[in-house]
Design a protein around this motif. Structure first.
Motif, PDB file in Angstrom:
ATOM      1  N   TRP A   1       0.749  -1.381  -0.053  1.00 11.41           N
ATOM      2  CA  TRP A   1       0.108  -0.014  -0.071  1.00 11.41           C
ATOM      3  C   TRP A   1       0.826   1.248  -0.095  1.00 11.41           C
ATOM      4  N   GLY A   2       2.036   1.285   0.014  1.00 11.22           N
ATOM      5  CA  GLY A   2       2.975   2.527  -0.029  1.00 11.22           C
ATOM      6  C   GLY A   2       4.341   2.083   0.453  1.00 11.22           C
ATOM      7  N   ILE A   3       4.988   3.329   0.904  1.00  7.51           N
ATOM      8  CA  ILE A   3       6.313   3.017   1.432  1.00  7.51           C
ATOM      9  C   ILE A   3       6.238   3.488   3.127  1.00  7.51           C
ATOM     10  N   GLN A   4       7.125   2.908   3.876  1.00 11.95           N
ATOM     11  CA  GLN A   4       6.901   3.246   5.051  1.00 11.95           C
ATOM     12  C   GLN A   4       8.446   3.118   5.802  1.00 11.95           C
ATOM     13  N   ASN A   5       8.497   3.594   7.097  1.00 10.93           N
ATOM     14  CA  ASN A   5       9.902   3.490   7.821  1.00 10.93           C
ATOM     15  C   ASN A   5       9.409   3.835   9.341  1.00 10.93           C
ATOM     16  N   VAL A   6       9.981   3.035  10.108  1.00  9.42           N
ATOM     17  CA  VAL A   6       9.901   3.348  11.555  1.00  9.42           C
ATOM     18  C   VAL A   6      11.013   3.992  12.114  1.00  9.42           C
ATOM     19  N   PHE A   7      10.687   5.133  13.000  1.00 16.72           N
ATOM     20  CA  PHE A   7      11.827   5.526  13.555  1.00 16.72           C
ATOM     21  C   PHE A   7      11.622   6.152  15.050  1.00 16.72           C
TER      22      PHE A   7
ATOM     23  N   ASP B   1      11.194   8.550  18.170  1.00 15.31           N
ATOM     24  CA  ASP B   1      11.158   9.991  18.246  1.00 15.31           C
ATOM     25  C   ASP B   1      11.908  10.651  19.336  1.00 15.31           C
ATOM     26  N   GLY B   2      12.995   9.952  19.968  1.00 19.03           N
ATOM     27  CA  GLY B   2      13.593  10.283  20.921  1.00 19.03           C
ATOM     28  C   GLY B   2      13.201  10.468  22.230  1.00 19.03           C
ATOM     29  N   CYS B   3      11.832  10.189  22.621  1.00 23.12           N
ATOM     30  CA  CYS B   3      11.296  10.596  23.672  1.00 23.12           C
ATOM     31  C   CYS B   3      10.740   9.145  24.217  1.00 23.12           C
ATOM     32  N   GLY B   4      11.051   7.902  23.852  1.00 25.69           N
ATOM     33  CA  GLY B   4      10.806   6.823  24.134  1.00 25.69           C
ATOM     34  C   GLY B   4       9.617   6.153  23.427  1.00 25.69           C
ATOM     35  N   ASN B   5       9.219   6.499  22.275  1.00 26.45           N
ATOM     36  CA  ASN B   5       8.238   6.259  21.394  1.00 26.45           C
ATOM     37  C   ASN B   5       8.793   5.749  19.920  1.00 26.45           C
ATOM     38  N   LEU B   6       7.990   4.989  19.285  1.00 23.59           N
ATOM     39  CA  LEU B   6       8.252   4.698  17.802  1.00 23.59           C
ATOM     40  C   LEU B   6       7.041   5.311  16.977  1.00 23.59           C
ATOM     41  N   LEU B   7       7.699   5.960  16.033  1.00 23.21           N
ATOM     42  CA  LEU B   7       6.720   6.562  15.087  1.00 23.21           C
ATOM     43  C   LEU B   7       6.980   5.985  13.562  1.00 23.21           C
ATOM     44  N   MET B   8       5.756   5.960  12.899  1.00 20.83           N
ATOM     45  CA  MET B   8       5.899   5.329  11.606  1.00 20.83           C
ATOM     46  C   MET B   8       5.798   6.648  10.608  1.00 20.83           C
ATOM     47  N   ILE B   9       6.396   6.581   9.508  1.00 20.69           N
ATOM     48  CA  ILE B   9       6.240   7.833   8.635  1.00 20.69           C
ATOM     49  C   ILE B   9       6.025   6.789   7.386  1.00 20.69           C
ATOM     50  N   GLU B  10       4.937   7.260   6.442  1.00 23.55           N
ATOM     51  CA  GLU B  10       4.533   6.644   5.207  1.00 23.55           C
ATOM     52  C   GLU B  10       4.440   7.155   4.327  1.00 23.55           C
ATOM     53  N   GLN B  11       4.419   6.991   3.003  1.00 20.36           N
ATOM     54  CA  GLN B  11       4.060   7.856   1.722  1.00 20.36           C
ATOM     55  C   GLN B  11       3.152   6.646   0.970  1.00 20.36           C
ATOM     56  N   LYS B  12       1.837   6.874   1.128  1.00 17.08           N
ATOM     57  CA  LYS B  12       0.834   6.020   0.263  1.00 17.08           C
ATOM     58  C   LYS B  12       0.978   6.338  -1.395  1.00 17.08           C
TER      59      LYS B  12
END
Length: 127
Positions: A106-112, A114-125
């Motif tokens: 469904w697209g392109i994604q990466n997990v990174f 946030d430097g505050c203890g969380n993982l965020l996902m960035i995606e391009q549909k």
């Protein structure tokens, strides 16, 4: 109805505000260091959904944050128009990307991190 505010658990909202605005490219919506209040919004959509950087130290959200991180579960998904440019900017800002760029159907994604203890996902549909 539509979503107007979401909450992300962070240990220190003031430090998180600095990271989210200087490294991740968000802008301040509300910021009161004395009140331990930090709310940011996307620079691409300043009238869109706001993110409350919610203090979680010492309450139930701290365990939720730790569990999600250890399970490699992103706590929030962000959409980019050009993920390659965004990933380059994040990397240049010192943000830790993980894992390597993935290409689901469904697209392109990466997990990174946030430097505050969380993982965020960035995606391009692409669909």
């Amino acid at each position: 109805m539509k979503v107007s505010l979401v909450s992300i658990p962070v240990q220190d909202p003031i430090s998180a505000h600095q990271i989210y605005t200087s490294k991740l490219g968000f802008i301040s919506k509300e910021y009161d260091p004395e009140g331990n209040l930090a709310i940011v919004v996307s620079a691409d959509d300043p009238q869109g959904v706001a993110i409350l950087l919610e203090p979680c130290k010492g309450n139930f959200a701290e365990e939720f944050q730790r569990s999600a991180y250890q399970a490699n579960l992103p706590i929030l998904a962000l959409e980019a128009k050009n993920i390659e440019v965004e990933l380059k900017n994040l990397k240049a800002a010192g943000v830790k990307l993980r894992p390597e760029l993935d290409k689901p159907k469904w697209g392109i994604q990466n997990v990174f991190e946030d430097g505050c203890g969380n993982l965020l996902m960035i995606e391009q549909k692409t669909i």
